[in-house]
Design a protein around this motif. Structure first.
Motif, PDB file in Angstrom:
ATOM      1  N   ASP A   1      77.530  -0.178 109.605  1.00  0.00           N
ATOM      2  CA  ASP A   1      77.784  -1.455 108.941  1.00  0.00           C
ATOM      3  C   ASP A   1      78.215  -2.522 109.938  1.00  0.00           C
ATOM      4  N   GLU A   2      79.058  -2.130 110.886  1.00  0.00           N
ATOM      5  CA  GLU A   2      79.521  -3.094 111.899  1.00  0.00           C
ATOM      6  C   GLU A   2      78.352  -3.589 112.753  1.00  0.00           C
ATOM      7  N   ILE A   3      77.484  -2.691 113.178  1.00  0.00           N
ATOM      8  CA  ILE A   3      76.331  -3.084 114.001  1.00  0.00           C
ATOM      9  C   ILE A   3      75.385  -3.963 113.192  1.00  0.00           C
ATOM     10  N   LEU A   4      75.173  -3.636 111.934  1.00  0.00           N
ATOM     11  CA  LEU A   4      74.281  -4.451 111.096  1.00  0.00           C
ATOM     12  C   LEU A   4      74.856  -5.836 110.853  1.00  0.00           C
TER      13      LEU A   4
ATOM     14  N   GLU B   1      74.160  -7.902 113.919  1.00  0.00           N
ATOM     15  CA  GLU B   1      72.752  -8.271 114.070  1.00  0.00           C
ATOM     16  C   GLU B   1      72.230  -9.101 112.903  1.00  0.00           C
ATOM     17  N   ALA B   2      73.097  -9.505 111.978  1.00  0.00           N
ATOM     18  CA  ALA B   2      72.658 -10.211 110.779  1.00  0.00           C
ATOM     19  C   ALA B   2      71.995 -11.550 111.112  1.00  0.00           C
TER      20      ALA B   2
ATOM     21  N   THR C   1      70.257 -12.345 113.837  1.00  0.00           N
ATOM     22  CA  THR C   1      69.067 -12.246 114.690  1.00  0.00           C
ATOM     23  C   THR C   1      67.798 -12.231 113.841  1.00  0.00           C
ATOM     24  N   PRO C   2      66.662 -12.603 114.435  1.00  0.00           N
ATOM     25  CA  PRO C   2      65.398 -12.548 113.689  1.00  0.00           C
ATOM     26  C   PRO C   2      65.118 -11.123 113.222  1.00  0.00           C
ATOM     27  N   ARG C   3      64.397 -11.016 112.136  1.00  0.00           N
ATOM     28  CA  ARG C   3      64.183  -9.727 111.488  1.00  0.00           C
ATOM     29  C   ARG C   3      63.481  -8.714 112.393  1.00  0.00           C
ATOM     30  N   ARG C   4      62.499  -9.152 113.129  1.00  0.00           N
ATOM     31  CA  ARG C   4      61.731  -8.220 113.966  1.00  0.00           C
ATOM     32  C   ARG C   4      62.529  -7.679 115.152  1.00  0.00           C
ATOM     33  N   SER C   5      63.551  -8.393 115.555  1.00  0.00           N
ATOM     34  CA  SER C   5      64.324  -7.925 116.712  1.00  0.00           C
ATOM     35  C   SER C   5      65.520  -7.067 116.299  1.00  0.00           C
ATOM     36  N   ARG C   6      65.747  -6.906 114.993  1.00  0.00           N
ATOM     37  CA  ARG C   6      66.854  -6.061 114.541  1.00  0.00           C
ATOM     38  C   ARG C   6      66.512  -4.593 114.742  1.00  0.00           C
ATOM     39  N   ARG C   7      67.555  -3.813 114.928  1.00  0.00           N
ATOM     40  CA  ARG C   7      67.346  -2.372 115.087  1.00  0.00           C
ATOM     41  C   ARG C   7      67.365  -1.695 113.731  1.00  0.00           C
ATOM     42  N   THR C   8      66.728  -0.537 113.670  1.00  0.00           N
ATOM     43  CA  THR C   8      66.739   0.245 112.433  1.00  0.00           C
ATOM     44  C   THR C   8      67.990   1.096 112.391  1.00  0.00           C
TER      45      THR C   8
END
Length: 123
Positions: free
Chosen positions: A93-96, A99-100, A102-109
């Motif tokens: 949750d903290e990492i997400l 990354e909130a 950042t552009p969608r394609r550069s986010r990590r899964t």
């Protein structure tokens, strides 16, 4: 004659070549009605268990179950299982949240976050 076969047999073989829609699984949804039908055929008509099973496409145990009781047995209740990711929820949750923006394609899964945290030992 085509391909050594009479035309009538070829017409029967290729009468409906369209793909058929999948049949709903009626056995699971209406097992009580099936058991009642099986029970009726065994008791009222006096048919043997094997012939009833063959006629309805069920096993002989199902016919025996219908003779025992017209109401189906309740299914086995399994205990609820925890998620494998549950110990890592706070870290993920903290990492997400970070990354909130950042552009969608550069986010990590979530999977890549998990493997990164497992390899670094932060989780």
């Amino acid at each position: 004659m085509t391909a050594g076969r009479p035309q009538a047999s070829l017409e029967r073989a290729f009468a409906d070549t369209r793909p058929q829609p999948p049949r709903p699984n009626a056995r699971k949804t209406d097992k009580a009605a099936l058991l009642l039908t099986l029970r009726g055929e065994a008791i009222d008509r006096g048919l043997p268990i094997r012939s009833i099973a063959d006629r309805h496409g069920v096993g002989q145990r199902t016919v025996l179950q219908a003779l025992e009781s017209p109401v189906p047995r309740p299914g086995k209740q399994y205990p609820s299982r925890r998620s494998r990711l549950e110990p890592f929820h706070d870290t993920i949750d903290e990492i997400l949240r970070q990354e909130a923006g950042t552009p969608r394609r550069s986010r990590r899964t979530v999977r890549s976050i998990l493997w990164t945290s497992l390899s670094t030992g932060t989780a």
